[in-house]
Design a protein around this motif. Structure first.
Motif, PDB file in Angstrom:
ATOM      1  N   LYS A  39       0.887  -1.170   0.000  1.00  0.00           N
ATOM      2  CA  LYS A  39       0.000   0.000   0.000  1.00  0.00           C
ATOM      3  C   LYS A  39       0.926   1.220   0.000  1.00  0.00           C
ATOM      4  O   LYS A  39       1.633   1.473   0.971  1.00  0.00           O
ATOM      5  CB  LYS A  39      -0.884  -0.037   1.251  1.00  0.00           C
ATOM      6  N   ASP A  48      -1.663   3.963  -4.055  1.00  0.00           N
ATOM      7  CA  ASP A  48      -1.544   2.945  -5.086  1.00  0.00           C
ATOM      8  C   ASP A  48      -1.433   1.610  -4.353  1.00  0.00           C
ATOM      9  O   ASP A  48      -0.764   1.511  -3.320  1.00  0.00           O
ATOM     10  CB  ASP A  48      -0.303   3.147  -5.949  1.00  0.00           C
ATOM     11  N   GLN A  72      -4.490  -1.013  -8.027  1.00  0.00           N
ATOM     12  CA  GLN A  72      -5.295   0.210  -7.981  1.00  0.00           C
ATOM     13  C   GLN A  72      -4.342   1.389  -8.005  1.00  0.00           C
ATOM     14  O   GLN A  72      -3.266   1.332  -7.432  1.00  0.00           O
ATOM     15  CB  GLN A  72      -6.134   0.279  -6.711  1.00  0.00           C
ATOM     16  N   SER A  73      -4.788   2.475  -8.632  1.00  0.00           N
ATOM     17  CA  SER A  73      -3.930   3.648  -8.751  1.00  0.00           C
ATOM     18  C   SER A  73      -4.670   4.901  -8.312  1.00  0.00           C
ATOM     19  O   SER A  73      -5.832   5.109  -8.698  1.00  0.00           O
ATOM     20  CB  SER A  73      -3.466   3.801 -10.204  1.00  0.00           C
ATOM     21  N   VAL A  75      -6.096   6.046  -5.540  1.00  0.00           N
ATOM     22  CA  VAL A  75      -7.392   5.895  -4.874  1.00  0.00           C
ATOM     23  C   VAL A  75      -7.305   6.449  -3.459  1.00  0.00           C
ATOM     24  O   VAL A  75      -6.218   6.647  -2.914  1.00  0.00           O
ATOM     25  CB  VAL A  75      -7.849   4.411  -4.842  1.00  0.00           C
ATOM     26  N   GLU A  79     -10.581   3.240   0.005  1.00  0.00           N
ATOM     27  CA  GLU A  79     -10.753   2.309  -1.114  1.00  0.00           C
ATOM     28  C   GLU A  79      -9.645   1.265  -1.144  1.00  0.00           C
ATOM     29  O   GLU A  79      -9.887   0.081  -1.381  1.00  0.00           O
ATOM     30  CB  GLU A  79     -10.799   3.091  -2.429  1.00  0.00           C
ATOM     31  N   ALA A  80      -8.423   1.697  -0.884  1.00  0.00           N
ATOM     32  CA  ALA A  80      -7.304   0.749  -0.823  1.00  0.00           C
ATOM     33  C   ALA A  80      -7.499  -0.222   0.337  1.00  0.00           C
ATOM     34  O   ALA A  80      -7.285  -1.432   0.186  1.00  0.00           O
ATOM     35  CB  ALA A  80      -5.984   1.497  -0.678  1.00  0.00           C
ATOM     36  N   ALA A  83     -10.127  -2.856  -0.487  1.00  0.00           N
ATOM     37  CA  ALA A  83      -9.586  -3.896  -1.372  1.00  0.00           C
ATOM     38  C   ALA A  83      -8.717  -4.879  -0.578  1.00  0.00           C
ATOM     39  O   ALA A  83      -8.774  -6.090  -0.795  1.00  0.00           O
ATOM     40  CB  ALA A  83      -8.783  -3.265  -2.504  1.00  0.00           C
TER      41      ALA A  83
END
Length: 115
Positions: A39, A48, A72-73, A75, A79-80, A83
């Motif tokens: 992360k 990211d 993921q980029s 975010v 949200e990270a 996930a």
């Protein structure tokens, strides 16, 4: 013989903290072979998220090398985290390394899979 996840994560955190960036363990997984996720906090406060690259990108001549792919980029942290929580429900043995480095040298910190 591949390095254990615990050894690899420990070395990564030590190397990053010694380089002027900051790394911390967000979740401790299985010592022997837990999957590793990264992360990464960007300078603008977004995140990211990186996960293990598919097995087909690994070089069999370098069994100690781990590679990561972008999941993921840019975010929000929530949200990270969502996930990662989803991944943890599927695999409690995973590792999470949280990294902050505003110098823009991410590729020097951990190996990214080539497309």
């Amino acid at each position: 013989m591949r390095l254990t996840s615990e050894f690899w994560v420990s070395a990564l955190v030590r190397r990053i903290n010694g380089s002027g960036a900051f790394a911390a363990l967000g979740h401790k997984g299985a010592a022997e072979a837990g999957a590793i996720f990264i992360k990464f906090r960007n300078a603008d406060g977004s995140y990211d998220l990186f996960g293990p690259a598919p097995q087909m990108v690994y070089d069999e001549t370098k069994p100690d090398e781990r590679q990561f792919t972008l999941l993921q980029s840019a975010v929000a942290e929530a949200e990270a985290d969502a996930a990662l929580d989803k991944q943890k429900r599927w695999d409690r043995d995973l590792w999470i390394v949280e990294i902050e480095d505003y110098r823009g040298e991410r590729s020097a910190l951990f190996p990214l899979a080539r497309d």
